[in-house]
Scaffold this active site. Structure first.
Site, PDB file in Angstrom:
ATOM      1  N   LYS A   1      -0.411   3.047 -15.915  1.00  0.00           N
ATOM      2  CA  LYS A   1      -1.871   3.234 -15.952  1.00  0.00           C
ATOM      3  C   LYS A   1      -2.403   3.316 -17.383  1.00  0.00           C
ATOM      4  CE  LYS A   1      -2.578   3.175 -11.459  1.00  0.00           C
ATOM      5  NZ  LYS A   1      -3.253   2.032 -10.805  1.00  0.00           N
TER       6      LYS A   1
ATOM      7  N   TYR B   1       4.385   5.644 -13.327  1.00  0.00           N
ATOM      8  CA  TYR B   1       2.970   5.493 -12.939  1.00  0.00           C
ATOM      9  C   TYR B   1       2.052   5.756 -14.146  1.00  0.00           C
ATOM     10  CZ  TYR B   1      -1.180   6.050  -9.924  1.00  0.00           C
ATOM     11  OH  TYR B   1      -2.418   5.910  -9.329  1.00  0.00           O
TER      12      TYR B   1
HETATM   13  P1  NAP Z   1      -3.536   2.646  -0.755  1.00  0.00           P
HETATM   14  O1  NAP Z   1      -4.444   3.243   0.253  1.00  0.00           O
HETATM   15  O2  NAP Z   1      -2.068   2.770  -0.585  1.00  0.00           O
HETATM   16  O3  NAP Z   1      -3.940   1.090  -0.910  1.00  0.00           O
HETATM   17  C1  NAP Z   1      -3.228   0.238  -1.767  1.00  0.00           C
HETATM   18  C2  NAP Z   1      -3.129  -1.130  -1.122  1.00  0.00           C
HETATM   19  O4  NAP Z   1      -2.385  -1.983  -2.006  1.00  0.00           O
HETATM   20  C3  NAP Z   1      -2.370  -1.112   0.224  1.00  0.00           C
HETATM   21  O5  NAP Z   1      -2.963  -1.983   1.148  1.00  0.00           O
HETATM   22  C4  NAP Z   1      -0.983  -1.578  -0.200  1.00  0.00           C
HETATM   23  O6  NAP Z   1      -0.229  -2.153   0.853  1.00  0.00           O
HETATM   24  C5  NAP Z   1      -1.350  -2.633  -1.240  1.00  0.00           C
HETATM   25  N1  NAP Z   1      -0.225  -3.014  -2.072  1.00  0.00           N
HETATM   26  C6  NAP Z   1       0.863  -2.269  -2.416  1.00  0.00           C
HETATM   27  N2  NAP Z   1       1.707  -2.996  -3.161  1.00  0.00           N
HETATM   28  C7  NAP Z   1       1.159  -4.226  -3.267  1.00  0.00           C
HETATM   29  C8  NAP Z   1       1.575  -5.423  -3.894  1.00  0.00           C
HETATM   30  N3  NAP Z   1       2.746  -5.499  -4.558  1.00  0.00           N
HETATM   31  N4  NAP Z   1       0.765  -6.508  -3.822  1.00  0.00           N
HETATM   32  C9  NAP Z   1      -0.396  -6.453  -3.144  1.00  0.00           C
HETATM   33  N5  NAP Z   1      -0.838  -5.357  -2.514  1.00  0.00           N
HETATM   34  C10 NAP Z   1      -0.067  -4.254  -2.573  1.00  0.00           C
HETATM   35  O7  NAP Z   1      -3.828   3.244  -2.210  1.00  0.00           O
HETATM   36  P2  NAP Z   1      -5.207   3.683  -2.934  1.00  0.00           P
HETATM   37  O8  NAP Z   1      -5.148   5.141  -3.094  1.00  0.00           O
HETATM   38  O9  NAP Z   1      -6.379   3.046  -2.317  1.00  0.00           O
HETATM   39  O10 NAP Z   1      -4.911   3.073  -4.386  1.00  0.00           O
HETATM   40  C11 NAP Z   1      -5.581   1.931  -4.894  1.00  0.00           C
HETATM   41  C12 NAP Z   1      -5.466   1.957  -6.402  1.00  0.00           C
HETATM   42  O11 NAP Z   1      -6.088   3.143  -6.916  1.00  0.00           O
HETATM   43  C13 NAP Z   1      -4.024   1.978  -6.924  1.00  0.00           C
HETATM   44  O12 NAP Z   1      -3.924   1.175  -8.075  1.00  0.00           O
HETATM   45  C14 NAP Z   1      -3.824   3.430  -7.307  1.00  0.00           C
HETATM   46  O13 NAP Z   1      -2.852   3.585  -8.315  1.00  0.00           O
HETATM   47  C15 NAP Z   1      -5.213   3.792  -7.791  1.00  0.00           C
HETATM   48  N6  NAP Z   1      -5.496   5.219  -7.778  1.00  0.00           N
HETATM   49  C16 NAP Z   1      -5.373   5.941  -6.624  1.00  0.00           C
HETATM   50  C17 NAP Z   1      -5.620   7.305  -6.669  1.00  0.00           C
HETATM   51  C18 NAP Z   1      -5.485   8.177  -5.440  1.00  0.00           C
HETATM   52  O14 NAP Z   1      -5.430   9.402  -5.605  1.00  0.00           O
HETATM   53  N7  NAP Z   1      -5.464   7.638  -4.244  1.00  0.00           N
HETATM   54  C19 NAP Z   1      -5.995   7.913  -7.869  1.00  0.00           C
HETATM   55  C20 NAP Z   1      -6.104   7.144  -9.011  1.00  0.00           C
HETATM   56  C21 NAP Z   1      -5.860   5.784  -8.961  1.00  0.00           C
HETATM   57  P3  NAP Z   1       0.827  -1.180   1.611  1.00  0.00           P
HETATM   58  O15 NAP Z   1       0.009  -0.112   2.270  1.00  0.00           O
HETATM   59  O16 NAP Z   1       1.487  -2.105   2.593  1.00  0.00           O
HETATM   60  O17 NAP Z   1       1.742  -0.637   0.557  1.00  0.00           O
END
Ligand code: NAP
Length: 253
Positions: free
Chosen positions: A160, A156
């Site tokens: 990133k 990860y």
């Molecule tokens: P989330 O709630 O799990 O949402 C991510 C979405 O992306 C889900 O709908 C997921 O579907 C979908 N997804 C997963 N794999 C995919 C693929 N191969 N192709 C298309 N869609 C896909 O996560 P989030 O926390 O909102 O994260 C969004 C972004 O922010 C990510 O890049 C994450 O790394 C980044 N981020 C998150 C955090 C945090 O603490 N939450 C912090 C820093 C950065 P499924 O649910 O079916 O897997």
């Protein structure tokens, strides 16, 4: 005047968490929304939430780690709305927790395939259209872990860091072509991604993660959406190549 009136906004991973919050805010600001996400059992309810704000929003089933599917998703967006004004490359996963020596090749390739290759695939297709238009904004969802390490998350963290470097490089390449390219680096945000990794607001893992942030709390998806809106709209007109920290002070330490 709404900040994204009649703009076409393409969002990967827009059915959940940060992506969905960005989609809802962009729709409120007048944008037409194309959501590209892995089809899941929440697709219908998430799309209903977004369509309640802008009924023209469309869903495109797409795995961002598949080059051809990404190309089709962007083509369908342009065919539907005639332009591509803003792209939020946000889809991402957490992946297994392990030290580097114990990390499986499969886990490594899966996270790199979605979190880094997926962003490149999106940018490649998006930039072809934006270069033709001579306009556009790309925002890549990186992380605080695009700037520092985090034990047991090498796949990860590497992905990133790659997203930040890709953002900076492309920003330079397209800076004089009317195209701005930035990243957002959120701290830990309360979304299903954290829950999937066993982190809940009030369990031991959640309490520890909160303690790592000077603000001593998790962020909210809506707080990341505000940064997205700033970068996506004219408010950010002189901002390109940045990796904006929205992290409750995590990286200030
Ligand atoms: P989330 O709630 O799990 O949402 C991510 C979405 O992306 C889900 O709908 C997921 O579907 C979908 N997804 C997963 N794999 C995919 C693929 N191969 N192709 C298309 N869609 C896909 O996560 P989030 O926390 O909102 O994260 C969004 C972004 O922010 C990510 O890049 C994450 O790394 C980044 N981020 C998150 C955090 C945090 O603490 N939450 C912090 C820093 C950065 P499924 O649910 O079916 O897997």
């Amino acid at each position: 005047m709404k900040k994204l009136e009649n703009k076409t906004v393409f969002i990967t991973g827009g059915l959940s968490g940060i992506g969905k919050a960005c989609a809802i805010l962009a729709a409120r600001e007048g944008a037409n929304i194309a959501i590209a996400d892995i089809q899941s059992n929440t697709t219908e309810s998430a799309m209903q939430e977004i369509k309640a704000v802008n009924s023209k929003a469309i869903f495109i089933a797409c795995d961002v780690s598949d080059f051809a599917q990404v190309g089709n998703a962007i083509k369908k967006t342009i065919d539907t709305f005639s332009s591509l004004d803003v792209a939020l490359n946000n889809a991402g996963i957490g992946g297994e927790a392990n030290d580097v020596g114990d990390m499986t090749q499969e886990a490594w390739l899966r996270v790199i395939g979605i979190n880094l290759n997926g962003v490149f695939y999106c940018m490649k297709h998006e930039l072809q259209q934006m270069a033709k238009q001579k306009s556009g904004v790309i925002i890549n969802m990186a992380s605080i872990l695009g700037k520092v390490g985090f034990a047991k998350s090498s796949h990860y963290v590497a992905a990133k860091h790659g997203v930040v470097g890709l953002t900076q490089t492309a920003a330079m390449e397209y800076a004089t072509q009317g195209i701005r390219i930035n990243a957002i680096c959120p701290g830990f945000i309360e979304t299903p991604l954290l829950t999937k990794g066993g982190i809940e607001e009030d369990n031991d893992a959640g309490k520890w993660i909160k303690s790592l942030h000077p603000m001593k709390r998790l962020g909210r998806a809506e707080e990341i959406a505000e940064a997205f809106l700033f970068l996506a709209s004219e408010s950010g007109s002189f901002v390109t190549g940045t990796a904006m920290e929205v992290d409750g002070g995590y990286l200030a330490q």
